[in-house]
Design a protein around this motif. Structure first.
Motif, PDB file in Angstrom:
ATOM      1  N   ASN A 123       0.837  -1.197   0.000  1.00  0.00           N
ATOM      2  CA  ASN A 123       0.000   0.000   0.000  1.00  0.00           C
ATOM      3  C   ASN A 123       0.870   1.244   0.000  1.00  0.00           C
ATOM      4  O   ASN A 123       2.001   1.232   0.473  1.00  0.00           O
ATOM      5  CB  ASN A 123      -0.881   0.053   1.249  1.00  0.00           C
ATOM      6  N   LEU A 124       0.297   2.353  -0.486  1.00  0.00           N
ATOM      7  CA  LEU A 124       0.914   3.658  -0.288  1.00  0.00           C
ATOM      8  C   LEU A 124       0.614   4.090   1.134  1.00  0.00           C
ATOM      9  O   LEU A 124      -0.541   4.129   1.555  1.00  0.00           O
ATOM     10  CB  LEU A 124       0.344   4.670  -1.277  1.00  0.00           C
ATOM     11  N   LYS A 125       1.663   4.415   1.895  1.00  0.00           N
ATOM     12  CA  LYS A 125       1.480   4.792   3.291  1.00  0.00           C
ATOM     13  C   LYS A 125       1.509   6.310   3.422  1.00  0.00           C
ATOM     14  O   LYS A 125       2.470   6.962   3.017  1.00  0.00           O
ATOM     15  CB  LYS A 125       2.590   4.195   4.177  1.00  0.00           C
ATOM     16  N   GLY A 130      -1.739  13.565   4.945  1.00  0.00           N
ATOM     17  CA  GLY A 130      -1.758  13.185   3.543  1.00  0.00           C
ATOM     18  C   GLY A 130      -0.390  13.132   2.886  1.00  0.00           C
ATOM     19  O   GLY A 130      -0.288  12.998   1.671  1.00  0.00           O
ATOM     20  N   ASP A 131       0.674  13.211   3.681  1.00  0.00           N
ATOM     21  CA  ASP A 131       2.029  13.173   3.135  1.00  0.00           C
ATOM     22  C   ASP A 131       2.552  11.746   3.093  1.00  0.00           C
ATOM     23  O   ASP A 131       2.239  10.921   3.962  1.00  0.00           O
ATOM     24  CB  ASP A 131       2.964  14.033   3.988  1.00  0.00           C
ATOM     25  N   ILE A 132       3.381  11.469   2.090  1.00  0.00           N
ATOM     26  CA  ILE A 132       3.967  10.141   1.949  1.00  0.00           C
ATOM     27  C   ILE A 132       4.933   9.876   3.105  1.00  0.00           C
ATOM     28  O   ILE A 132       5.757  10.722   3.449  1.00  0.00           O
ATOM     29  CB  ILE A 132       4.723  10.019   0.610  1.00  0.00           C
ATOM     30  N   HIS A 136       8.810   4.338   4.992  1.00  0.00           N
ATOM     31  CA  HIS A 136       8.047   3.091   4.927  1.00  0.00           C
ATOM     32  C   HIS A 136       8.063   2.422   3.560  1.00  0.00           C
ATOM     33  O   HIS A 136       7.614   1.289   3.424  1.00  0.00           O
ATOM     34  CB  HIS A 136       6.598   3.344   5.353  1.00  0.00           C
ATOM     35  N   ILE A 137       8.536   3.098   2.526  1.00  0.00           N
ATOM     36  CA  ILE A 137       8.597   2.533   1.183  1.00  0.00           C
ATOM     37  C   ILE A 137       9.811   3.116   0.470  1.00  0.00           C
ATOM     38  O   ILE A 137      10.183   4.265   0.722  1.00  0.00           O
ATOM     39  CB  ILE A 137       7.329   2.831   0.352  1.00  0.00           C
TER      40      ILE A 137
END
Length: 329
Positions: A123-125, A130-132, A136-137
């Motif tokens: 998933n996009l975390k 609302g910031d990436i 985590h990726i």
């Protein structure tokens, strides 16, 4: 063709309010999982009584497993993945108890379950603003072969916002356990998360193994929010006009696990020459920073040195930080 079966593995410890928000988000999904495997790491805040009172334990989707002691996130995910794998689910969706998947997160992930040569889907975390969540990726700095990468301070390159805007699916090399859907076929090849890590770095180590079984794809429109409960881990310290964020002594045990596990990872996966040079450099930097900025200098030096030594030796005694903390020197 038989429908793909999916179980969610949620690991919790003493965060019952966040846990119920996580469970509610999963249960509100447009595609419900076939099972929620809830691993309670021996919570001491009346989590089982609370879950029973709120009706979660009556839900047939929930398998509640209470471990006799706190084994850390690594131990919890080891137990949950083992349970789900042995139960025969095709995919296991891993997440912490402070994660909240958007309603269509799982539905969007499973659109890519049948892509060739895929070991996991991420998933996009995002944080609550609302910031990436970049830690985590990410992408590794690859060198000559799949697992010979260049470890440095950041460990991996960021997934920048521009990539998210222009692509629906990205091949990445690392995802935290805040939303990682792992295939049964990959688990057959690489096994379960390393429970020896206790906390910090277990997701990174697992992704290194998953990369040998297939690609990890980031599905950028499948979003999971990470609430990351407020943690007073760091404090600002100053010395002769220079400022540095430092770990509070009451949380120094986290630094031990993070350092020990990172040293072990670098020794086992990184380029050996660079590993030794950078390890020496980083140890010296940490030593100087302790002397300039920190309180309890001797105790902190002991924690630092023990973490480096244990990482080198592959010595995983997860009671050690507590003993070091209580030791009178």
């Amino acid at each position: 063709m038989a429908e793909t079966t999916i179980a969610v593995v949620v690991v919790t410890y003493n965060r019952k309010k966040l846990l119920t928000e996580c469970l509610d988000a999963i249960l509100a999904g447009t595609r419900l999982p076939d099972k929620i495997i809830l691993i309670d790491n021996g919570s001491t805040d009346n989590t089982p009584e609370f879950l029973k009172e709120e009706g979660y334990l009556k839900n047939l989707l929930v398998d509640y497993i209470r471990l006799p002691e706190n084994t850390g996130g690594a131990g919890g995910f080891h137990a949950g993945v083992k349970y789900g794998y042995e139960a025969g689910y095709d995919w296991l969706w891993l997440m912490d108890d402070d994660a909240a998947p958007e309603a269509d997160a799982l539905e969007k992930l499973i659109n890519y379950c049948h892509e060739p040569d895929v070991s996991a889907l991420a998933n996009l975390k995002l944080d609550l603003a609302g910031d990436i969540l970049h830690p985590h990726i990410g992408f590794f700095e690859r060198k000559n072969n799949q697992n010979d990468f260049d470890f440095d301070v950041e460990i991996h390159k960021k997934v920048e916002k521009e990539l998210i805007e222009n692509n629906q699916v990205l091949e990445i090399a690392f995802s935290s356990f805040v939303g990682l859907l792992v295939s049964k076929k990959a688990i057959e090849q690489v096994g379960f998360p390393n429970r020896d890590f206790f906390i910090r770095g277990d997701d990174l180590e697992y992704c290194l193994r998953l990369n040998t079984a297939g690609k990890i794809l980031l599905v950028t429109d499948s979003v999971i929010l990470h609430k990351e409960a407020a943690d007073q881990t760091e404090v600002m310290r100053n010395f002769l006009g220079k400022a540095s964020y430092r770990t509070r002594y009451s949380r120094i045990w986290l630094t031990y696990f993070e350092t020990r596990n990172a040293i072990w990872l670098r020794k086992n996966y990184a380029n050996r020459t660079k590993f030794y040079l950078r390890t020496l450099k980083n140890y010296c930097r940490s030593l100087v920073a302790i002397m300039l900025f920190d309180d309890r200098k001797l105790k902190r030096l002991r924690f630092l040195t023990e973490a480096y030594q244990d990482g080198f030796k592959g010595y995983f005694d997860n009671n050690k930080p507590k003993l070091l903390y209580e030791e009178k020197i």
